[in-house]
Design a protein around this motif. Structure first.
Motif, mmCIF file in Angstrom:
data_model
loop_
_atom_site.group_PDB
_atom_site.id
_atom_site.type_symbol
_atom_site.label_atom_id
_atom_site.label_comp_id
_atom_site.label_asym_id
_atom_site.label_seq_id
_atom_site.Cartn_x
_atom_site.Cartn_y
_atom_site.Cartn_z
ATOM 1 N N ALA A 361 -31.483 6.581 25.391
ATOM 2 C CA ALA A 361 -30.609 6.415 24.251
ATOM 3 C C ALA A 361 -29.850 5.034 24.971
ATOM 4 O O ALA A 361 -29.419 4.100 24.181
ATOM 5 C CB ALA A 361 -29.562 7.340 24.122
ATOM 6 N N GLN A 362 -29.462 4.944 26.198
ATOM 7 C CA GLN A 362 -28.538 3.789 26.691
ATOM 8 C C GLN A 362 -29.599 2.683 26.718
ATOM 9 O O GLN A 362 -29.254 1.393 26.290
ATOM 10 C CB GLN A 362 -28.361 3.959 28.162
ATOM 11 C CG GLN A 362 -27.342 5.069 28.293
ATOM 12 C CD GLN A 362 -27.038 5.382 29.901
ATOM 13 O OE1 GLN A 362 -26.650 4.442 30.630
ATOM 14 N NE2 GLN A 362 -26.909 6.560 30.334
ATOM 15 N N PHE A 479 -34.372 -2.414 7.543
ATOM 16 C CA PHE A 479 -34.376 -2.606 8.838
ATOM 17 C C PHE A 479 -34.009 -1.419 9.911
ATOM 18 O O PHE A 479 -34.413 -0.804 10.631
ATOM 19 C CB PHE A 479 -33.464 -3.892 9.364
ATOM 20 C CG PHE A 479 -33.224 -3.984 10.869
ATOM 21 C CD1 PHE A 479 -34.215 -4.434 11.874
ATOM 22 C CD2 PHE A 479 -32.105 -3.534 11.542
ATOM 23 C CE1 PHE A 479 -33.917 -4.645 12.946
ATOM 24 C CE2 PHE A 479 -31.849 -3.671 12.730
ATOM 25 C CZ PHE A 479 -32.822 -4.221 13.543
ATOM 26 N N LEU A 480 -32.750 -0.741 9.146
ATOM 27 C CA LEU A 480 -32.015 0.273 9.823
ATOM 28 C C LEU A 480 -32.984 1.441 9.827
ATOM 29 O O LEU A 480 -32.917 2.364 10.773
ATOM 30 C CB LEU A 480 -30.514 0.380 9.421
ATOM 31 C CG LEU A 480 -29.637 -0.366 9.663
ATOM 32 C CD1 LEU A 480 -28.545 -0.130 9.329
ATOM 33 C CD2 LEU A 480 -29.532 -0.634 11.196
ATOM 34 N N GLU A 481 -33.814 1.641 8.634
ATOM 35 C CA GLU A 481 -34.449 2.877 8.582
ATOM 36 C C GLU A 481 -35.752 2.833 9.501
ATOM 37 O O GLU A 481 -36.047 3.737 10.230
ATOM 38 C CB GLU A 481 -35.299 2.807 7.083
ATOM 39 C CG GLU A 481 -36.136 4.085 6.672
ATOM 40 C CD GLU A 481 -35.271 5.231 6.836
ATOM 41 O OE1 GLU A 481 -35.884 6.382 7.140
ATOM 42 O OE2 GLU A 481 -33.936 5.314 6.572
ATOM 43 N N ASN A 482 -36.198 1.622 9.937
ATOM 44 C CA ASN A 482 -37.240 1.389 10.783
ATOM 45 C C ASN A 482 -36.689 1.597 12.339
ATOM 46 O O ASN A 482 -37.476 2.386 13.020
ATOM 47 C CB ASN A 482 -37.766 -0.020 10.870
ATOM 48 C CG ASN A 482 -38.631 -0.576 9.696
ATOM 49 O OD1 ASN A 482 -39.197 0.447 9.056
ATOM 50 N ND2 ASN A 482 -38.692 -1.622 9.045
ATOM 51 N N SER A 486 -37.595 4.841 15.027
ATOM 52 C CA SER A 486 -37.942 4.643 16.150
ATOM 53 C C SER A 486 -37.027 5.002 17.354
ATOM 54 O O SER A 486 -37.247 4.964 18.707
ATOM 55 C CB SER A 486 -38.532 3.120 16.607
ATOM 56 O OG SER A 486 -37.367 2.511 16.377
ATOM 57 N N ALA A 487 -35.668 5.258 17.082
ATOM 58 C CA ALA A 487 -34.842 5.437 18.216
ATOM 59 C C ALA A 487 -34.892 6.968 18.533
ATOM 60 O O ALA A 487 -35.273 7.795 17.835
ATOM 61 C CB ALA A 487 -33.202 5.204 17.389
ATOM 62 N N VAL A 491 -29.119 8.914 19.125
ATOM 63 C CA VAL A 491 -28.655 7.672 18.671
ATOM 64 C C VAL A 491 -29.338 7.125 17.262
ATOM 65 O O VAL A 491 -29.716 5.889 17.120
ATOM 66 C CB VAL A 491 -28.681 6.580 19.719
ATOM 67 C CG1 VAL A 491 -27.709 6.784 20.775
ATOM 68 C CG2 VAL A 491 -29.991 6.291 20.219
ATOM 69 N N ASN A 492 -30.055 8.087 16.445
ATOM 70 C CA ASN A 492 -30.828 7.741 15.265
ATOM 71 C C ASN A 492 -30.297 8.139 13.935
ATOM 72 O O ASN A 492 -31.086 8.119 13.094
ATOM 73 C CB ASN A 492 -32.406 8.303 15.743
ATOM 74 C CG ASN A 492 -31.984 9.948 15.638
ATOM 75 O OD1 ASN A 492 -30.991 10.336 15.759
ATOM 76 N ND2 ASN A 492 -33.259 10.929 15.476
ATOM 77 N N ASN A 493 -28.970 8.325 13.918
ATOM 78 C CA ASN A 493 -28.362 8.577 12.715
ATOM 79 C C ASN A 493 -27.304 7.237 12.454
ATOM 80 O O ASN A 493 -26.396 7.616 11.398
ATOM 81 C CB ASN A 493 -27.463 9.721 12.789
ATOM 82 C CG ASN A 493 -28.573 10.956 12.590
ATOM 83 O OD1 ASN A 493 -29.696 10.983 12.007
ATOM 84 N ND2 ASN A 493 -28.225 12.077 13.137
ATOM 85 N N MET A 494 -27.535 6.160 12.930
ATOM 86 C CA MET A 494 -26.584 4.806 12.522
ATOM 87 C C MET A 494 -26.875 4.602 11.127
ATOM 88 O O MET A 494 -27.792 4.854 10.385
ATOM 89 C CB MET A 494 -26.811 3.775 13.483
ATOM 90 C CG MET A 494 -28.039 3.090 13.580
ATOM 91 S SD MET A 494 -29.382 3.944 14.065
ATOM 92 C CE MET A 494 -31.049 2.921 14.217
ATOM 93 N N TYR A 495 -25.830 3.985 10.518
ATOM 94 C CA TYR A 495 -25.899 3.370 9.155
ATOM 95 C C TYR A 495 -24.878 2.366 9.263
ATOM 96 O O TYR A 495 -24.141 1.855 10.144
ATOM 97 C CB TYR A 495 -25.354 4.606 8.098
ATOM 98 C CG TYR A 495 -24.165 4.880 8.446
ATOM 99 C CD1 TYR A 495 -23.219 4.468 7.501
ATOM 100 C CD2 TYR A 495 -23.987 5.989 9.021
ATOM 101 C CE1 TYR A 495 -21.844 4.799 7.413
ATOM 102 C CE2 TYR A 495 -22.654 6.464 9.039
ATOM 103 C CZ TYR A 495 -21.682 5.932 8.220
ATOM 104 O OH TYR A 495 -20.390 6.440 8.282
ATOM 105 N N HIS A 496 -25.179 1.405 8.108
ATOM 106 C CA HIS A 496 -24.168 0.022 7.925
ATOM 107 C C HIS A 496 -23.322 0.297 6.913
ATOM 108 O O HIS A 496 -23.557 1.258 5.886
ATOM 109 C CB HIS A 496 -24.992 -1.128 7.781
ATOM 110 C CG HIS A 496 -25.795 -1.384 6.580
ATOM 111 N ND1 HIS A 496 -26.776 -0.442 6.150
ATOM 112 C CD2 HIS A 496 -25.333 -2.090 5.484
ATOM 113 C CE1 HIS A 496 -27.251 -0.870 4.868
ATOM 114 N NE2 HIS A 496 -26.411 -1.822 4.595
#
Length: 725
Positions: A361-362, A479-482, A486-487, A491-496
């Motif tokens: 994650a880091q 971009f964020l979906e990709n 892969s995250a 740390v794979n639930n970010m959004y804008h």
């Protein structure tokens, strides 16, 4: 000119009219407002109240139309009473049963809507009664009521249903003001129908009895000498309507003669009109700005101030600079507030799966910034901006090489010199750093990192065209979906998000609602027409006519320079329900005649029976729309324009398009298939209704049977059941 003030906006608004506007100059003029348009907000609140005063003009128009149509102050009084009572009843259900506290200014448009549409129900009830009385001039009030009131209640119910469905379908919108506007106006339509049945129907019975008593008194010479017209010797002289039709009937008869004569050329014209209208209607475009303006700059200095300010260098640069946005971890995109009240905001909902402590994650977070800012849609908000996690990485390198490291580093980081940090030390080390440098982009609770976000400069603003906003949103989200795919876990639930995209989402939901509600309303209209006429052919005629009304109205809007903003979209969805009312009335009357009846007779009967009430309803609605044109709020004005165009085209469509179709290729027995199925189900017979059953006893239509000489009471047949009245 932009200048700083230290006064309260409310206080300045009280004296803004005293500011120098160069009223005596022919060279310059002045218009004032604050940077955040406080004066506009305050003025709109006042304008809504003044616009409601115009509703009294709508009430006066409705009262005048009812009085002219009925020539009865009694029916006029009861009709206005039932319309007015629909307001407190709708408000009671809205507030105390539905528990809806927020009452947006859009709801006040219901004042105009219910006065216009409420008069339609009154006209239908009155004309149904008049027709029943003309067909049974010597019958008692009870006889006429048994025929007219069920017929009127059914016809009114059909139009009420389509209009209410159009409103309630719009209530699927998640945007609170629009949703509550649809709910309240739908309730108004429902209660207007209910009060019409409860008040107007009994008033008609009383009015008819008083009228018959008056005729009987003139006939017999006293006011108490007879019970009904059966004992009146001069009956034919006292009921002369059949011999001398009213002016409106003579006009409609002349209109039918012309329509019948040119029906085939007129049919081609109607088809061509639909095609041409559809071509122009599809030229309707989306607006160039998502900003919704509630005032007109022609007569308002605050709106002029806004328009002029768009030419200032500050505003030009501000628009070109885009707006701020964020990518965030640790927060769930949720709304815990009251979704039916915009004043109720949400609380923060944490994403409990967020955990940046792992080595993977880091490393992912360190590399994310460079990948994100390499895209064209993202720019640094500041020239020296570095992502928080990268700043933390630089700090570790500096502190580990320092001969005098800080206490925060020594006590919490266990000598880490770079990322990744030992997972067990990550939370306390980055928390100590964020508190030391006052980094607000890393938020911790009880020594554990809960939220992390990065800021970026987007290329769009809330008032950018909707398609530009949509393109930008889709690009960032792709971009964020990709990245999410892969995250590493944690740390794979970010959004804008940004305030500008709130506007985009709001407008998008309203446009989507308009299209969905329009489809629901159109489908409901088709179902109602099919149910009421029991004819697939008449249903096709109705949908063809409704299509003409919508496309021709849209073409007129295109010619007026309109675009498909959210206000226009909402109006379209609602006005689909209004546009089919006239068609439903004609279809219901066309199918009412029993058995095999010539299409020309059916068309002429429908025109004579329902034409007067449709024309009266169109007149009151057009007058109400004309009054709304004098309002200040832009939404009211635009609704009035669309209402005006729609009623004009609905009147032309029903009187010309629909009647031309029915008079040219209409079915002689429109309910044959339905009657055939009904007959087989009810009696098990294998044959359908005979064409010779012209008395209509099996047609489902209420008709009066011949009365035998020895029969003491008249009987009415409804469907296949005979009931004593």
């Amino acid at each position: 000119s932009i200048f700083v003030t230290n006064g309260d906006a409310d206080a300045m608004y009280e004296i803004v009219d005293e500011f120098d506007q160069a009223s005596g100059s022919s060279v310059v003029s002045g218009a004032y407002d604050t940077q955040y348009e406080d004066f506009v907000s305050l003025y709109v609140d006042t304008a809504v109240q003044s616009d409601m005063i115009l509703a009294m003009g709508s009430a006066a128009i409705t009262a005048t139309a009812i009085l002219l149509h009925t020539r009865s102050p009694w029916i006029t009084l009861i009709g206005l009473t039932q319309i007015i009572l629909s307001f407190p009843l709708a408000f009671f259900v809205y507030t105390f049963i539905a528990r809806l506290d927020f009452f947006p200014f859009l709801n006040f448009i219901g004042v105009f809507v219910v006065f216009a549409l409420g008069a339609d129900d009154i006209f239908v009830a009155i004309d149904k009664w008049k027709n029943a009385r003309l067909e049974n001039p010597s019958g008692t009030t009870e006889d006429v009521a048994a025929t007219a009131l069920p017929d009127a209640a059914g016809a009114m119910f059909l139009t009420t249903l389509t209009t209410a469905v159009a409103f309630f379908a719009t209530a699927i919108c998640p945007v609170a003001p629009l949703k509550l506007f649809a709910v309240f106006n739908g309730l108004l339509i429902v209660f207007d129908y209910f009060m019409c049945v409860v008040l107007v129907f009994p008033a008609l019975c009383l009015y008819d009895r008083w009228r018959m008593d008056a005729i009987c008194c003139r006939c017999c010479g006293c006011c108490r000498c007879c019970v009904s017209l059966h004992v009146c010797k001069k009956e034919e002289e006292t009921i002369p309507e059949e011999e001398r039709p009213s002016l409106i009937r003579r006009i409609l008869l002349a209109f039918y003669s012309v329509l019948h004569l040119i029906r085939w050329p007129l049919l081609l014209v109607c088809i061509a009109a639909l095609v041409i209208s559809a071509v122009f209607a599809f030229r309707l475009e989306l607006p160039q700005s998502s900003d919704v303006r509630l005032l007109n700059s022609r007569n308002n200095q605050y709106e002029r101030n806004f328009e002029w300010r768009q030419n200032l260098l500050y505003d030009v640069i501000d628009k070109e600079g885009g707006s701020g946005a964020v990518v965030i971890w640790g927060v769930t995109p949720a709304d815990t507030g009251n979704i039916n009240n915009p004043d109720s905001f949400t609380q923060l909902v944490l994403d409990e799966s967020f955990n940046p402590t792992s080595t993977a994650a880091q490393e992912y977070l360190v590399g994310f910034c460079d990948r994100f800012y390499a895209n064209e849609f993202a720019d640094y908000r500041e020239s020296q901006l570095v992502c928080p996690i990268n700043n933390f990485k630089n700090w570790l390198q500096i502190e580990s090489n320092s001969t005098n490291p800080s206490t925060e580093y020594t006590n919490n980081c266990n000598g880490a010199s770079d990322l990744p940090v030992e997972p067990s030390n990550f939370n306390k080390c980055i928390t100590a750093w964020s508190q030391l440098v006052q980094e607000a982009s890393v938020l911790s609770r009880d020594g554990v990192v809960k939220i992390m976000f990065i800021r970026f400069q987007s290329r769009v603003r809330f008032d950018s065209p909707y398609d530009v906003l949509d393109k930008e949103w889709t690009m960032i989200e792709s971009f964020l979906e990709n990245e999410r795919n892969s995250a590493p876990a944690g740390v794979n639930n970010m959004y804008h998000s940004s305030a500008d995209f709130w506007w985009y989402d709001t407008n998008g939901k309203m446009l989507q609602t308009a299209l969905t509600a329009a489809a629901i309303a159109l489908g409901a209209a088709g179902a109602v027409v099919l149910f009421s006429s029991r004819s697939f052919v008449l249903t096709f005629f109705s949908i063809f006519t409704i299509g003409y009304v919508l496309t021709s109205t849209t073409a007129m809007l295109v010619a007026s320079g309109w675009t498909l903003g959210f206000l226009e979209s909402v109006c379209f969805a609602i006005l689909i329900g209004i546009s089919c009312d006239f068609v439903i009335h004609f279809g219901h009357a066309y199918a009412a005649l029993p058995g095999d009846t010539d299409r020309h007779v059916r068309t002429k009967s429908a025109l004579i029976r329902m034409g007067p009430s449709i024309l009266a309803a169109a007149f009151t609605t057009i007058c109400s729309a004309a009054i709304m044109l004098g309002t200040t709020i832009t939404f009211f004005q635009r609704f009035a324009v669309i209402l005006f165009y729609t009623v004009i085209q609905a009147t032309l469509g029903s009187f010309i398009v629909y009647l031309t179709l029915s008079d040219s290729i209409g079915p002689k027995h429109p309910t044959y298939l339905f009657d055939l199925v009904k007959g087989k189900i009810s009696s098990g017979r294998n044959d359908g209704p005979e064409s010779g059953d012209s008395d209509g006893y099996n047609s489902g239509t209420a008709v009066e049977k011949p009365v035998d000489e020895g029969q003491s009471q008249p009987s009415v047949v409804v469907g296949e059941k005979e009931t004593k009245v």
